[in-house]
Design a protein around this motif. Sequence first.
Motif, PDB file in Angstrom:
ATOM      1  N   SER A 163       0.842  -1.193   0.000  1.00  0.00           N
ATOM      2  CA  SER A 163       0.000   0.000   0.000  1.00  0.00           C
ATOM      3  C   SER A 163       0.877   1.244   0.000  1.00  0.00           C
ATOM      4  CB  SER A 163      -0.904  -0.008   1.248  1.00  0.00           C
ATOM      5  OG  SER A 163      -1.330   1.279   1.592  1.00  0.00           O
ATOM      6  N   ALA A 165      -0.106   4.184   0.886  1.00  0.00           N
ATOM      7  CA  ALA A 165      -0.393   4.894   2.130  1.00  0.00           C
ATOM      8  C   ALA A 165       0.353   4.267   3.297  1.00  0.00           C
ATOM      9  CB  ALA A 165      -1.895   4.889   2.403  1.00  0.00           C
ATOM     10  N   PRO A 184     -10.487   1.648   4.775  1.00  0.00           N
ATOM     11  CA  PRO A 184      -9.932   2.384   3.638  1.00  0.00           C
ATOM     12  C   PRO A 184     -10.803   2.170   2.406  1.00  0.00           C
ATOM     13  CG  PRO A 184      -8.707   0.373   3.982  1.00  0.00           C
ATOM     14  CD  PRO A 184      -9.690   0.457   5.112  1.00  0.00           C
ATOM     15  N   GLN A 212      -9.551   2.918  -6.025  1.00  0.00           N
ATOM     16  CA  GLN A 212      -9.714   4.322  -5.674  1.00  0.00           C
ATOM     17  C   GLN A 212      -8.434   4.912  -5.087  1.00  0.00           C
ATOM     18  OE1 GLN A 212     -13.180   3.494  -3.075  1.00  0.00           O
ATOM     19  NE2 GLN A 212     -14.364   4.900  -4.363  1.00  0.00           N
ATOM     20  N   SER A 213      -7.377   4.102  -5.060  1.00  0.00           N
ATOM     21  CA  SER A 213      -6.126   4.511  -4.405  1.00  0.00           C
ATOM     22  C   SER A 213      -4.974   4.486  -5.404  1.00  0.00           C
ATOM     23  CB  SER A 213      -5.804   3.570  -3.241  1.00  0.00           C
ATOM     24  OG  SER A 213      -6.892   3.484  -2.329  1.00  0.00           O
ATOM     25  N   HIS A 247      -1.016   3.866  -6.444  1.00  0.00           N
ATOM     26  CA  HIS A 247      -0.153   2.756  -6.024  1.00  0.00           C
ATOM     27  C   HIS A 247       1.268   2.930  -6.557  1.00  0.00           C
ATOM     28  CE1 HIS A 247       0.608  -1.300  -4.530  1.00  0.00           C
ATOM     29  NE2 HIS A 247       1.392  -1.436  -5.578  1.00  0.00           N
ATOM     30  N   PRO A 300      -5.061   6.690  -9.029  1.00  0.00           N
ATOM     31  CA  PRO A 300      -6.408   6.154  -8.754  1.00  0.00           C
ATOM     32  C   PRO A 300      -7.207   6.031 -10.051  1.00  0.00           C
ATOM     33  CG  PRO A 300      -5.853   7.902  -7.204  1.00  0.00           C
ATOM     34  CD  PRO A 300      -4.783   7.912  -8.260  1.00  0.00           C
ATOM     35  N   LEU A 344     -13.136   8.928  -5.227  1.00  0.00           N
ATOM     36  CA  LEU A 344     -13.354   8.510  -3.837  1.00  0.00           C
ATOM     37  C   LEU A 344     -14.812   8.641  -3.405  1.00  0.00           C
ATOM     38  CD1 LEU A 344     -10.186  10.020  -2.170  1.00  0.00           C
ATOM     39  CD2 LEU A 344     -10.822   7.605  -2.179  1.00  0.00           C
ATOM     40  N   SER A 351      -9.327   9.071   1.634  1.00  0.00           N
ATOM     41  CA  SER A 351      -8.375   8.073   1.152  1.00  0.00           C
ATOM     42  C   SER A 351      -7.717   7.386   2.345  1.00  0.00           C
ATOM     43  CB  SER A 351      -7.313   8.732   0.278  1.00  0.00           C
ATOM     44  OG  SER A 351      -6.490   9.584   1.072  1.00  0.00           O
ATOM     45  N   GLU A 352      -7.037   6.269   2.062  1.00  0.00           N
ATOM     46  CA  GLU A 352      -6.300   5.598   3.138  1.00  0.00           C
ATOM     47  C   GLU A 352      -5.228   6.524   3.688  1.00  0.00           C
ATOM     48  OE1 GLU A 352      -3.799   1.462   4.004  1.00  0.00           O
ATOM     49  OE2 GLU A 352      -4.405   1.967   1.964  1.00  0.00           O
TER      50      GLU A 352
END
Length: 726
Positions: free
Chosen positions: A108, A110, A426, A431-432, A434, A453, A457, A462-463
């Motif tokens: 991740s 995040a 999360p 939606q994130s 990477h 993403p 969102l 977000s995370e």
Amino acid sequence: MTSTVHRTCPLCEAVCGLTLTLDEGGHVTSVRGDKDDPFSKGFICPKGASLGRLDEDPDRLRRPLIREGDLWREVGWEEAFAAVKAGLDRVADRRSAAIYLGNPNAHSMAGALYGAPLIKALGTRNVYSASTADQMPKHVASGLMFGHPLAIPVPDLDRTDYLLMLGANPLESNGSLCTAPDFPGRLKALRGRGGRLVVVDPRRTRTAALADEHVFVRPGTDAYLLFGIVHTLFAEDLVTPSHQVNGLAEVREAAKHFPPEAVSGRTGVPAEVIERLARELAGARTAAVYARIGTCTAEFGTLAQWLVDVLNVLTGNLDRPGGAMFPKPATEFGVRRRPYQVGRWKSRVRGLPESNGELPVATLADEIETPGEGQVTFLITVAGNPVLSAPHGARLDAAFGRLDFMVSVDPYLNETTRHANVILPPPRMLQSGHYDFALLGFAVRNYARYSPPLLPLDGQPSEAQILARLAMIASGLEGDLDEFVIGEMLRKATETPGSGVEGRDVAGLRAELEGETGGERRLDLMLKLGPYGEWAGKGDLSLRKLLDNPHGLDLGPLEPRLGEVLKTASGLIELAPPQLVEDVERLRGKLDEDPPEIVLIGRRHLRSNNSWLHNVGPLVGGSNTCTLQINPADVTRLGLAGEAVVRSAKGQLTVPLEPTDTIMPGVVSLPHGWGHAGSSQSVAAEHAGVSVNTLTDESTIDVLSGNAVFNGVPVTISPTGVIIAQ
């Protein structure tokens, strides 16, 4: 209407490129390997092919939950964060707070960027993670030998002529601490060009079946086997180190006590095989030794990891093409200013040493249960399920129920998070953004790829925003965490000679950063300061360039760079660190011990990654089942049929049997991450299995690293219905 998008797979360490087809509602309708990715070249495994199913799992939490007694209430984000603040405000002494970071944090963006600020803000030394249930021995051995715990050499798979692999099964794990998409294809190519692959493992795994040779070894005895090889190299004058080292004489002296004929009885490997392996390693044009989780999660895990690189050094194969080499990740920046140390502080109850800023997860239950100053009463878990992944999970399960307050950042209500007072889910993976900060540091070819993403969102934080908000709550500060971190990084860079920006204006540099989010701007900063970055004057890499190349960028083969990597005080490879040499006496003291009648080991599945993929229908069933593999000779000898009771010093389980001659007699294998009976995850509950960590022992660890011991656990096996006298 459909759209085609590209994404790095976040489900294991292979970092494969994926091509996804989305319908107009944003639902994944197909997943294929990205043929234009220069690293993975279209390779895909069943996990990656199921990314859409996992991303849209109906059992994923969409909104925060607050527990009220035995009931859960769905709440808004502000109410959830207020509840977290109220819980933390009750912690008078931050020594009573703890944090656990699970395996998905390594996958991740995040987790990589916001975990450290959250730990710092929490202000506690009670830091635990999946690393001490997995790979800490490698970090400790590398830190002591090379001066940095992330200076981990990887086998140069695409150029080596000889690969000796211990305790690893990359045909099912896809690789670990060795980032190599299409690991199976790379091993086949090794053999296809006339190279040789030897696999040492208590099981004839899929990887072992592919190899030129499979050598059975008793679980937990890898250090003895490796020492036998080292002994032979010295005895037959086959030592040819290609670098200056400290400690060559000390290693020679230590190896005298482990001749092949002595270690053969302990390992189950014939002396003549040990001697031949040494000669093959020394005689190959290029060679590498690689060992993973089976050797780490053992009583002498750090010694085994040390001896792996001792062999790479002694055979002249460290830091050379075709040998064991150090990757150059695109976000690498900074100089370690202090010599690497372990044991800078110790755990309160058992006095276990810190490693890499962490305490062993094997002692987390002690810290919760034991009264006194500093007793852990407040816990944050981020993307982890230690009830199933930590040793003696049943004890940890009970301990979590005694906490005053617990917060979990997790998409599921699972065996661990059910104890939380607040769960903060999360958003979906698509939606994130990477980027593989950690994993690209272990890549067998230098490479970079960013996946922005793919979906909005829709009002959910977000995370990164969740973790940043937790850090700000813990610190009591207001403001933008990302801007603070960026400012500090720029300040340090402008004060660092050779950074490419020394003496420049911080505000001016900040204005050059691009990115829609704080995480993207931090990535842009790290890329520009990194070894291929435009600020470093060595390239033109930046976030913009990665966005313009959505399939990723090939940054070239691994190159010799020991001089850049080595951070020891002496400036030399420390071949015989005192802590390791001292532990050799403990190893020597157990050389003549009789092995237990039966020992337990773990097992990897291609369609699984610990516990967090067990709620995806296509990934459960078939070969991915929770069975006890056992040799048919042991089935007959013990009078077993169908299922059996497995007992250890800590617990017992009734498990279906899977007789197979692929496992050596006296060894049984149970996969990791199961035990979902009663779970709110519908698919996982239907395929519950049992938790192997009902049997593992939190009191037994690798002394040097604090790593849990999951391989070589003594057990007894009996037919169901048979009462065993205690």
